[in-house]
Enzyme design. Structure first.
Site, PDB file in Angstrom:
ATOM      1  N   HIS A   1       0.658  -1.194   0.046  1.00 56.99           N
ATOM      2  CA  HIS A   1      -0.047  -0.007  -0.021  1.00 56.99           C
ATOM      3  C   HIS A   1       0.956   1.081   0.113  1.00 56.99           C
ATOM      4  CE1 HIS A   1      -3.594   2.326   0.792  1.00 56.99           C
ATOM      5  NE2 HIS A   1      -2.857   2.950   1.657  1.00 56.99           N
TER       6      HIS A   1
ATOM      7  N   GLU B   1       8.770   0.923  -3.187  1.00 54.63           N
ATOM      8  CA  GLU B   1       7.837  -0.388  -3.136  1.00 54.63           C
ATOM      9  C   GLU B   1       8.520  -1.578  -3.799  1.00 54.63           C
ATOM     10  OE1 GLU B   1       3.781  -0.152  -4.770  1.00 54.63           O
ATOM     11  OE2 GLU B   1       3.690   2.194  -4.140  1.00 54.63           O
TER      12      GLU B   1
END
Ligand code: GRF
Length: 193
Positions: free
Chosen positions: A114, A179
């Site tokens: 996320h 990420e």
């Protein structure tokens, strides 16, 4: 999570809806010596997801399911996962919410990435909200999926500094770089490696 039998890699499905840059980073990682997982299946709810191209490129099985009729599609999905002996699921830019029943069936075996420092900014438009609130930092989180949106146990987070002239696009880009690094690291952590 304990590694399953022998030295076999844990069969993993990656769920996507779009570009699939996290999928790509997971595939690359899965091919490294140290990886406890192999990516054996790509699931997309979107037939046009660019990330589906990686299925062909890396010779990985793919399935597209629209998930509009949730019950029906999830049952089909569970069947496909079972047939492919999938043990863990990595959500990577997957824009559908899975039902409680589905999550229960894969309890503790679904991970998500996320683009915020959870518990801040659950849900959509994280970058916009962080900028509007004049945050100094944002970042990304890998967490286990439970039945509440973006609320499962946190595995790993990485902070990034928000620049003065930051835009949604520049922030998204900056966070995406991180990420791609933390998802593989989080997987190593989950397997105590
Ligand atoms: C990522 O920012 C991910 O955190 C969010 O959606 C984006 C997906 O990017 N949930 P990609 O499809 O992996 O390139």
């Amino acid at each position: 999570m304990a590694l399953s039998t022998g030295h076999n890699r844990v069969r993993t499905a990656v769920f996507i809806s779009g570009t699939g840059s996290n999928l790509k980073s997971l595939i690359k990682f899965s091919k490294s010596k140290k990886s406890p997982i192999s990516v054996n299946l790509i699931i997309s709810n979107n037939p046009k997801a660019k990330g589906l191209d990686y299925a062909k490129k890396f010779k990985i099985k793919k399935k597209v399911l629209n998930l509009k009729n949730k019950n029906l599609s999830e049952n089909k999905l569970l069947y496909i996962l079972k047939k492919n002996n999938i043990e863990i699921i990595c959500l990577a830019g997957f824009m559908k919410i899975l039902s409680k029943n589905f999550i229960k069936k894969f309890k503790g075996k679904i991970l998500n990435i996320h683009p915020s420092i959870l518990p801040k900014y659950k849900g959509l438009n994280t970058h916009k909200r962080a900028l509007n609130n004049k945050e100094k930092y944002s970042g990304c989180t890998v967490h286990f999926v439970n039945s509440k949106l973006d609320s499962g146990k946190i595995i790993l987070q990485k902070k990034v500094k928000i620049a003065k002239n930051e835009t949604e696009t520049s922030l998204a880009k900056k966070i995406l770089v991180q990420e791609h690094k933390i998802y593989p690291k989080a997987i190593l952590k989950v397997f105590n490696l």
